[in-house]
Design an enzyme around this catalytic site. Structure first.
Site, PDB file in Angstrom:
ATOM      1  N   THR A 191      -4.396  -1.792  -8.976  1.00 51.37           N
ATOM      2  CA  THR A 191      -4.777  -3.064  -8.572  1.00 51.37           C
ATOM      3  C   THR A 191      -6.194  -3.306  -9.058  1.00 51.37           C
ATOM      4  OG1 THR A 191      -3.724  -2.765  -6.322  1.00 51.37           O
ATOM      5  CG2 THR A 191      -5.572  -4.199  -6.429  1.00 51.37           C
ATOM      6  N   GLY A 245      -1.907   1.077  -0.531  1.00 56.46           N
ATOM      7  CA  GLY A 245      -2.201   0.030   0.358  1.00 56.46           C
ATOM      8  C   GLY A 245      -2.120   0.278   1.890  1.00 56.46           C
TER       9      GLY A 245
HETATM   10  N1  GLY Z   1      -3.127  -1.404  -3.333  1.00 52.04           N
HETATM   11  C1  GLY Z   1      -2.038  -2.079  -4.029  1.00 52.04           C
HETATM   12  C2  GLY Z   1      -0.783  -2.046  -3.101  1.00 52.04           C
HETATM   13  O1  GLY Z   1      -0.878  -0.923  -2.325  1.00 52.04           O
HETATM   14  O2  GLY Z   1      -0.140  -2.877  -3.027  1.00 52.04           O
END
Ligand code: GLY
Length: 329
Positions: A191, A245
């Protein structure tokens, strides 16, 4: 290494100054006493693609744009780059071979906007900004976000590149009934998160991603969630997170980093302490990556990650370089 040098930055500033109406370089970097104030402005973003993103953000700051304009323009670079397989156009698809994107943005006034599970629009960060500025909502997702994007004038595009489609075919053909939901998806956590401080001492942040590769259709990660993937408190600092995430959401990761700075920790210590929380929450067993980047109101920066291999791009004082962070395990 790609990116600007002090010389190119000074040349660019002189040219912009000659064009008229723009901030001269000595004023751009001037502190309250008129001297050079080390550390301000500063742009920090995640991973290698952060170098080009920082360049774009810096160009906005150096031509008198706002810190919010800077972070939006910065993260638009990997969003549009088909070579970046974890963000925007060219991002790896979900299990149904659909590219679904998440993003959020937050400015110095504490206002913020977000979009998630959105398909067909290359710049979810700009949808998030329009949510913030054109509505009194914070988050618009899915089909509603796509309809909103169409209404504000953004063009729908096919974001699935041939390279990403082939990666999906390879993943799909390697599946067996014994596999869980994410074979091969764990390594795709690059990301882009960006936080920036301008010469006036204002902070902003942006975060945008295609999320976990081959995720369940409809899965949303931390990146569009204010306080998880990114958070800004203009009186304290700003933080952003790449990585797994779910672990970041469960600990309100970026908010926690900013709160740690509020309690007096340096940006690096604040990132490290937030990662220790993840580590504790998982009983000391982590088989995934999370990284944090942070900047405080004084322009001090920090970064840390759970495991080895996280790098961030730092632009300040006319340099823009990729730096490997410290790591917990
Ligand atoms: N940090 C990106 C995701 O887990 O979607």
């Amino acid at each position: 290494m790609a990116g600007f040098t002090r010389r190119t930055f000074l040349k660019m500033s002189a040219a912009l100054g000659a064009a008229g109406g723009l901030i001269p370089v000595d004023r751009l970097f001037a502190g309250p006493a008129g001297g050079i104030e080390k550390g301000a402005p500063v742009v920090i973003s995640t991973w290698k693609h952060g170098i080009a993103a920082n360049d774009a953000a810096w160009n906005v700051l150096s031509s008198g744009g706002t810190v919010l304009d800077a972070v939006e323009a910065g993260v638009q670079v990997p969003e549009a780059d088909p070579g970046v397989r974890s963000v925007g156009y060219g991002g790896l698809p979900d299990e149904a071979c659909r590219v679904t994107l998440d993003a959020c943005i937050m400015g110095p006034d504490g206002n913020c906007g977000s979009t998630a599970f959105v398909e067909g629009y290359k710049h979810p960060i700009s949808i998030a900004r329009r949510v913030m500025e054109d509505t009194d909502h914070v988050m618009i997702v899915g089909l509603g976000a796509e309809e909103f994007a169409r209404r504000v004038g953004y063009k729908r595009e096919d974001l699935l590149t041939e390279e990403a489609r082939k990666a999906w075919v390879k993943w799909k053909s390697g599946l067996s009934s014994r596999d869980d939901w994410f074979p091969g998806g764990e390594k795709n956590h690059d990301t882009i998160g960006m936080v920036a401080l301008d010469a006036a001492g204002d902070l902003a942040g942006a975060c945008t991603t295609s999320g976990l590769a081959f995720k369940i259709h409809g899965r949303v990660g931390d990146s569009p969630i204010i306080g998880a993937g990114m958070y800004v408190d203009n009186g304290v600092g700003a933080a952003a997170a790449p990585g797994r995430g779910e672990a970041v959401i469960k600990t309100c990761g970026s908010f926690l980093v900013v709160e740690n700075m509020r309690r007096g920790m340096s940006p690096e210590k604040a990132c490290r302490a937030a990662l220790e929380r993840i580590f504790e929450n998982h009983g000391g067993k982590v088989d995934f990556q999370v990284g944090y980047i942070a900047v405080n109101k004084k322009g001090e920066i920090g970064a840390f990650s759970l495991t080895e291999g996280f790098s961030y791009a730092l632009a300040r004082d006319g340099t823009n370089e990729l730096i490997e962070s410290g790591h917990l395990r």
